[in-house]
Scaffold this motif. Structure first.
Motif, short mmCIF file in Angstrom:
data_model
loop_
_atom_site.label_atom_id
_atom_site.label_comp_id
_atom_site.label_asym_id
_atom_site.label_seq_id
_atom_site.Cartn_x
_atom_site.Cartn_y
_atom_site.Cartn_z
N PRO A 1 11.91 100.56 59.42
CA PRO A 1 12.32 101.96 59.60
C PRO A 1 13.29 102.40 58.52
O PRO A 1 13.83 101.57 57.78
CB PRO A 1 12.99 101.94 60.98
N GLY A 2 13.51 103.70 58.44
CA GLY A 2 14.48 104.22 57.50
C GLY A 2 15.88 103.73 57.82
O GLY A 2 16.22 103.48 58.98
N GLU A 3 16.69 103.59 56.80
CA GLU A 3 18.05 103.07 56.96
C GLU A 3 18.89 103.99 57.84
O GLU A 3 18.83 105.21 57.72
CB GLU A 3 18.70 102.91 55.59
N GLN A 4 19.65 103.38 58.72
CA GLN A 4 20.55 104.12 59.60
C GLN A 4 21.98 103.79 59.19
O GLN A 4 22.58 102.83 59.66
CB GLN A 4 20.32 103.73 61.08
N LYS B 1 22.04 112.77 55.73
CA LYS B 1 20.96 111.85 56.11
C LYS B 1 19.62 112.58 56.08
O LYS B 1 19.28 113.32 57.02
CB LYS B 1 21.26 111.29 57.50
N LEU B 2 18.87 112.37 55.00
CA LEU B 2 17.59 113.03 54.81
C LEU B 2 16.48 111.99 54.64
O LEU B 2 15.54 112.18 53.87
CB LEU B 2 17.64 113.94 53.58
N ASN B 3 16.58 110.89 55.39
CA ASN B 3 15.67 109.77 55.17
C ASN B 3 14.80 109.38 56.36
O ASN B 3 13.94 108.51 56.23
CB ASN B 3 16.45 108.53 54.70
N THR B 4 15.01 109.98 57.52
CA THR B 4 14.23 109.55 58.69
C THR B 4 13.57 110.71 59.44
O THR B 4 13.15 110.56 60.58
CB THR B 4 15.11 108.74 59.67
N ASN B 5 13.47 111.85 58.79
CA ASN B 5 12.76 113.01 59.35
C ASN B 5 13.29 113.45 60.71
O ASN B 5 12.53 113.95 61.56
CB ASN B 5 11.25 112.76 59.42
N LYS C 1 26.27 109.48 48.73
CA LYS C 1 26.18 109.57 50.18
C LYS C 1 25.11 110.57 50.65
O LYS C 1 25.27 111.25 51.66
CB LYS C 1 27.55 109.93 50.80
N ILE C 2 24.02 110.61 49.90
CA ILE C 2 22.85 111.39 50.29
C ILE C 2 21.68 110.41 50.43
O ILE C 2 21.27 109.79 49.44
CB ILE C 2 22.51 112.50 49.27
N TYR C 3 21.17 110.25 51.63
CA TYR C 3 20.12 109.28 51.90
C TYR C 3 18.76 109.97 51.96
O TYR C 3 18.56 110.90 52.73
CB TYR C 3 20.37 108.57 53.23
N VAL C 4 17.83 109.49 51.11
CA VAL C 4 16.44 109.92 51.18
C VAL C 4 15.60 108.64 51.34
O VAL C 4 16.16 107.55 51.43
CB VAL C 4 16.02 110.73 49.93
#
Length: 352
Positions: free
Chosen positions: A16-19, A27-31, A314-317
């Motif tokens: 899964p996407g990183e939490q 947090k823009l990585n897990t929809n 600190k922007i996660y995609v």
């Protein structure tokens, strides 16, 4: 290896996407939905009877099933619920894909499909998407043990129309066809209206995206009553109490609040279209996403380097180290402020 280890079931698990633990990230990585659940959900949670937690929940989750059926104008025997759409799809693999013929799903798609197939020892083939990441109809006109694909697809965001789905169904009348509609509310056309026309069609949706309840884990399937009965038979043979009491009660409130649902989905669609224009200005290339994310690439920059740079800010995609898509990033649509922070970071990267 110890003697008993040879009997372990060996599976390459889904990643899964990183939490991130840091709450100060974008947090823009897990929809996930950037907005909170419906106000009625919060009110119901505050008024929930804590003493009920000592009791088992309704194994049939009838209140939730009836609310979903009413929303889609179906009968309750056409609806199945589970712990997120992952649970529902996994149960569907176990229930319907028992042929010695391979099931079919795209080579670039939700990466849990091959995990379930491997787990349940289901043979499968992955027809290759074309150069623009479109599903090729001809690839699904061959003998198979079942068909599944998301609409819109993930991680590409590309959608097919109902005529395409009808053609897949018309050719594959002897197997179950599953349309995974996790992102359908952001611009694609749902196949729910085809359920009474095709007895072998199963449509799966979730509360995790458009209804902003990923943490509550609510998924559901809709289809012919014989499909739903078969799913319930397998479910009750495995775990009768899959849905917990808060999920049932809060799920009802979420699906009943149609106005709030429309408000936040329209807001996300508007921000997605705005974001497409901003990505274009920065030289990114992408398809016409109908989901709550955009799948972008840039001819001058390596996606993995961009991924690490954004993470340092600190922007996660999301970056997938997979053939054909290793130079793409999947960017979830956040709030306008979050997206503007992303674009500012990307502009700084270009100037560096």
């Amino acid at each position: 290896m110890r003697a008993w280890e040879q009997y372990f079931r060996q599976v390459e698990p889904y990643t899964p996407g990183e939490q991130p633990k840091d709450t100060g990230v974008i947090k823009l990585n897990t929809n996930e939905n950037p907005y909170p659940p419906a106000p009625a959900v919060e009110k119901a949670m505050q008024n929930m009877d804590f003493s009920k937690f000592r009791l088992y929940p309704d194994p049939k989750a009838e209140a939730l099933v009836e609310a979903i059926a009413a929303y889609y104008q179906l009968s309750k025997d056409q609806v199945f619920v589970g712990v997120g759409s992952d649970d529902v799809i996994g149960m569907s693999f176990l229930t319907f894909f028992n042929s010695d013929k391979p099931i079919l799903f795209p080579d670039i798609t939700y990466s849990f499909y091959d995990v379930w197939a491997d787990l349940f020892k289901i043979p499968y083939e992955r027809p290759v998407l074309d150069q623009t990441f479109q599903i090729c109809l001809e690839d699904y006109k061959k003998e198979n043990g079942g068909v599944i694909f998301p609409n819109p697809n993930a991680p590409t965001g590309e959608a097919v129309d109902l005529e395409f789905i009808k053609k897949v169904l018309d050719y594959n009348q002897d197997v179950v066809v599953i349309i995974d509609e996790a992102y359908v509310d952001f611009g694609a056309k749902s196949a729910v209206e085809l359920i009474n026309q095709y007895e072998n069609l199963l449509v799966v949706q979730t509360f995790s995206k458009s209804r902003a309840m990923a943490g509550m884990r609510i998924g559901y399937a809709m289809g012919d009553k014989r499909l739903i009965q078969a799913l319930n038979d397998v479910k009750y043979s495995y775990n009768s109490y899959t849905m917990n009491m808060p999920a049932i009660e809060l799920g009802v409130k979420a699906i009943e609040d149609k106005e709030y649902f429309r408000e936040i989905t329209e807001k996300i669609i508007d921000i997605r279209e705005y974001s497409k224009e901003e990505f274009k200005k920065l030289g990114f290339v992408f398809g016409d996403s109908m989901a709550n994310f955009i799948f972008v690439t840039h001819k001058e920059y390596q996606a993995e380097e961009l991924f690490e740079y954004l993470k340092s800010k600190k922007i996660y995609v999301r970056h997938f180290k997979q053939p054909r898509i290793q130079n793409y990033l999947r960017v979830t649509i956040g709030t306008k402020e979050q997206m503007d922070a992303l674009f500012a970071a990307l502009k700084n990267y270009q100037r560096a």
